[in-house]
Scaffold this active site. Structure first.
Site: not given
Length: 212
Positions: A24, A47-49
């Site tokens: 990440n 990606s954390e989205n």
């Protein structure tokens, strides 16, 4: 004292990301690392989205407004890439499935405490995002930041004065001057990246450095 440019810093971080790693890249400076990953390595960017398999930044004019990272920057998707729910993305982080996260920082303490989401100023906008989850969920935490603040103060400090993101979580620091590891014996200098001596690096660093 002239340090590396931000692009050169990104190139240096990219060198240390191994083949097959799930990584990440935090909002801001770390996102540049995606543009310098060696082509002979398969690195899976998260990606954390809710994206897995991001590629480098798109060429000007080729941006897809529906394809962005957690920092709302346009990204590309490599063959085999995937989209999924935000909650599933955080389950990957909290479940220990990321090998490395690369985060920016305001400060890192000599024991590896991380402060990267607020300066604590009265007008600061709280924006911790996924940083706390990443700092504790990733197997290794790399910090990428300038060695000195805009006021000339060392960002590597005995104790963080800004709000803490994670305690004793940082493994390695990349600055525009050097690469350093947080180890049991202290902050160990692995590589000086510019034309300066160990003594000169020590003068601009807020903690006692250790030779490898």
């Amino acid at each position: 004292m002239k340090g590396l440019t931000r692009e050169q810093m990104a190139q240096r971080v990219a060198q240390d990301i191994p083949d097959g790693a799930f990584v990440n890249l935090g909002i801001g400076l770390p996102t540049r690392v995606a543009n310098y990953l060696p082509p002979d390595r398969e690195v899976i960017l998260h990606s954390e989205n809710g994206i897995l398999g991001m590629g480098p930044t798109p060429d000007p004019g080729a941006e897809d407004p529906d394809l962005i990272n957690a920092g709302k920057q346009p990204v590309t998707l490599l063959p085999g890439g995937a989209f999924f729910h935000h909650a599933d993305s955080f389950a990957m982080i909290r479940g220990g499935h990321l090998d490395i996260c690369v985060l920016g920082a305001y400060q890192v303490s000599q024991r590896g405490d991380l402060a990267n989401w607020s300066t604590g100023a009265p007008d600061a906008i709280p924006a911790v995002g996924g940083a706390m989850d990443l700092a504790l969920g990733a197997k290794q935490v790399f910090v990428m930041m300038e060695h000195l603040s805009k006021k000339g103060a060392s960002k590597i400090v005995p104790e963080c004065s800004y709000p803490i993101t994670g305690m004793a979580c940082v493994n390695r620091i990349y600055t525009d001057l050097a690469v350093m590891d947080i180890c049991a014996q202290g902050v160990v200098v692995r590589e000086i990246l510019v034309d300066m001596s160990f003594a000169d690096l020590q003068k601009v660093t807020g903690v006692t450095l250790v030779r490898p």
